[in-house]
Write an enzyme that holds these catalytic residues in place. Structure first.
Site, PDB file in Angstrom:
ATOM      1  N   ASP A 170      -2.350   6.245  -3.497  1.00  0.00           N
ATOM      2  CA  ASP A 170      -1.202   5.613  -2.845  1.00  0.00           C
ATOM      3  C   ASP A 170      -0.718   4.466  -3.720  1.00  0.00           C
ATOM      4  O   ASP A 170      -1.189   4.276  -4.845  1.00  0.00           O
ATOM      5  CB  ASP A 170      -1.543   5.167  -1.426  1.00  0.00           C
ATOM      6  CG  ASP A 170      -2.596   4.070  -1.386  1.00  0.00           C
ATOM      7  OD1 ASP A 170      -3.373   3.956  -2.350  1.00  0.00           O
ATOM      8  OD2 ASP A 170      -2.648   3.317  -0.396  1.00  0.00           O
ATOM      9  N   SER A 228       0.822  -1.216   0.000  1.00  0.00           N
ATOM     10  CA  SER A 228       0.000   0.000   0.000  1.00  0.00           C
ATOM     11  C   SER A 228       0.855   1.265   0.000  1.00  0.00           C
ATOM     12  O   SER A 228       1.610   1.513  -0.928  1.00  0.00           O
ATOM     13  CB  SER A 228      -0.959  -0.044   1.184  1.00  0.00           C
ATOM     14  OG  SER A 228      -1.967   0.925   1.076  1.00  0.00           O
ATOM     15  N   ASP A 255      -1.033   1.244  -3.974  1.00  0.00           N
ATOM     16  CA  ASP A 255      -1.927   0.240  -4.565  1.00  0.00           C
ATOM     17  C   ASP A 255      -3.279   0.829  -4.940  1.00  0.00           C
ATOM     18  O   ASP A 255      -4.203   0.105  -5.286  1.00  0.00           O
ATOM     19  CB  ASP A 255      -2.099  -0.959  -3.634  1.00  0.00           C
ATOM     20  CG  ASP A 255      -2.872  -0.630  -2.363  1.00  0.00           C
ATOM     21  OD1 ASP A 255      -2.894   0.554  -1.970  1.00  0.00           O
ATOM     22  OD2 ASP A 255      -3.449  -1.557  -1.763  1.00  0.00           O
ATOM     23  N   ASP A 291      -5.747   2.227  -3.298  1.00  0.00           N
ATOM     24  CA  ASP A 291      -6.986   1.978  -2.552  1.00  0.00           C
ATOM     25  C   ASP A 291      -7.388   3.191  -1.719  1.00  0.00           C
ATOM     26  O   ASP A 291      -8.369   3.151  -0.991  1.00  0.00           O
ATOM     27  CB  ASP A 291      -6.889   0.716  -1.690  1.00  0.00           C
ATOM     28  CG  ASP A 291      -5.935   0.840  -0.505  1.00  0.00           C
ATOM     29  OD1 ASP A 291      -5.173   1.837  -0.440  1.00  0.00           O
ATOM     30  OD2 ASP A 291      -5.937  -0.056   0.353  1.00  0.00           O
TER      31      ASP A 291
END
Length: 450
Positions: free
Chosen positions: A240, A101, A242, A244
């Site tokens: 960010d 992440s 990833d 999400d």
């Protein structure tokens, strides 16, 4: 949290803590647990972000999945919510995302999604952990036609992009600045916003395996703030690693955090009668100004512990359709089962376009109270018992009485470290300093350690 699984899968420094050996076992045992009740050949989708360790861990994980007879669809670089979406809509047995992440490039992580597109339940994670800790691997070892097969599936990215575009409206004439954090959104955000006819500028779109989240993205929006002002953009959108989560920047270069984004989208849905039970799910860390804005507009709130998994749990249990965190995790359950930065960005720009209001005007509906957080090192055995110490309980009660309802105090233990977190919000910085410092001094005196 278990021995291996934290609040968001298994994480650690790649090749040191999260090793290829562990990734192989996670693929083998996780794949078995999630597909053991399948009647046909189980299918699992696997994706990763842009970290240098991604392909190493992907290879090991895929080998583990193949070793228990699973058909693996390799998606390549894709946003975490893209995996969740594809698993659910393509009737896969499970999905796996390789990402840490918003963490730096040296870290990586592995998280699983069930066939419903949601992160795993605690009992499923514990079942995988039991297999990891077993003295012997007794799972079946098929051979020949019993082994799994590997399918490259680049069309998964196109399907996810098409889905994202389908949730938006034409943005012709709107200048949009994007920061894709040199991460997973770097393969999709440009195409998605071009398809929506936006006039775009993009940074953070040259991943090299080491620069993901490095001074860029939702945790470092400074470069995006500059880009918005340089290009005269109506909005800046920072993802960010990833993708999400989303942090936005208004036309003046000011940050619009997850609380404000949730309010803007929630108020829009509420006015259209589309906000389920007229309620937004948030966490204890959401700003008091956010709560007051909801109250002023007659919108209900449900409050959970910190962590998007707890927000999702509450949303599922009570059939709510909007929730999230100050950090920019926003879950819009009508569209997807997990936080989705690009989806949230599309809904935010939709509200701007349909209302004709600037982002600064929309964000001004929430007055964010100054907030201060202090971490105090305490004995680990005491961090959950702080409120049982008379002097600490008394000073908190005294400070809350002085606030007269126009402020908030939150004292909570860290989930991973021997720390007690003291947070306060109040109308001015001076008041916040006074409340936090007064409580922190008592905590240090009573249970603090050097």
């Amino acid at each position: 949290m278990g021995k291996y699984f934290g609040t968001d899968g298994v994480r650690g420094e790649a090749n040191v803590e999260l090793t290829p050996e562990l990734a192989f076992k996670l693929g083998r045992f996780g794949g078995y647990v999630l597909s053991q009740h399948e009647t046909g050949t189980p299918r699992v989708f696997v994706a990763r972000d842009t970290r240098i360790s991604g392909e190493m861990l992907e290879s090991a994980l895929v080998a583990g999945l193949l070793s228990v007879g699973i058909e693996v669809y390799k998606l390549g670089v894709l946003a975490t919510p893209g995996v969740s979406y594809l698993v659910r809509t393509e009737n896969a047995s499970a999905g796996v995302m390789i990402s840490a992440s918003h963490n730096p490039a040296l870290d990586n992580g592995i998280k699983f999604f069930g066939s419903d597109g949601f992160k795993l339940a605690d009992d499923q994670e514990l079942e995988i952990e039991a297999l990891l800790d077993a003295e012997e691997d007794t799972l079946p070892r098929p051979s020949a036609e019993g082994l799994g097969t590997l399918v490259d599936y680049p069309e998964g990215l196109r399907k996810y992009e098409k889905f994202l575009v389908s949730t938006g409206i034409n943005l012709e004439g709107m200048k949009v600045a994007l920061d894709t954090a040199n991460g997973a959104a770097s393969v999709s955000a440009r195409d998605v916003f071009l398809d929506l006819q936006a006039d775009i500028s993009v940074i953070g779109e040259q991943p090299n395996g080491l620069n993901i989240n490095d001074g860029i993205g939702s945790t470092h929006p400074e470069k995006l703030q500059e880009l918005v002002k340089e290009t005269g953009s109506a909005v800046g959108l920072a993802f960010d690693g990833d993708s999400d989560r989303l942090i936005a920047v208004d036309e003046n270069g000011d940050i619009v955090d997850g609380d404000k984004i949730m309010f803007i989208i929630g108020k829009y849905l509420s006015e259209k009668g589309l906000l389920a039970q007229n309620t937004i799910v948030t966490t204890v860390m959401s700003n008091l100004g956010f709560h007051k804005a909801l109250d002023q507009h007659g919108i209900n709130k449900a409050v959970t512990a910190v962590g998007d998994r707890y927000v999702v749990e509450e949303m599922r249990q009570s059939n709510y359709n909007l929730g999230g965190e100050q950090s920019g995790h926003v879950i819009i359950m009508d569209y997807n089962t997990t936080g989705d930065g690009q989806l949230t960005a599309i809904q935010l720009t939709k509200v701007m376009k349909e209302t004709g209001m600037s982002l600064s005007e929309l964000a001004a509906q929430v007055t964010i109270y100054p907030q201060k957080l202090v971490n105090i090192r305490v004995d680990n055995s005491m961090k959950h018992k702080a409120m049982e110490v008379p002097a600490i309980a008394a000073i908190i009660e005294k400070m809350e009485a002085e606030m007269q309802g126009n402020g908030r105090i939150l004292v909570r233990p860290s989930g991973t470290e021997p720390l007690l977190r003291v947070m306060a919000e109040a109308p001015t910085d001076e008041e916040v300093d006074y409340y936090v410092d007064t409580i922190a001094d008592v905590v240090r005196t009573e249970i603090g350690i050097a």
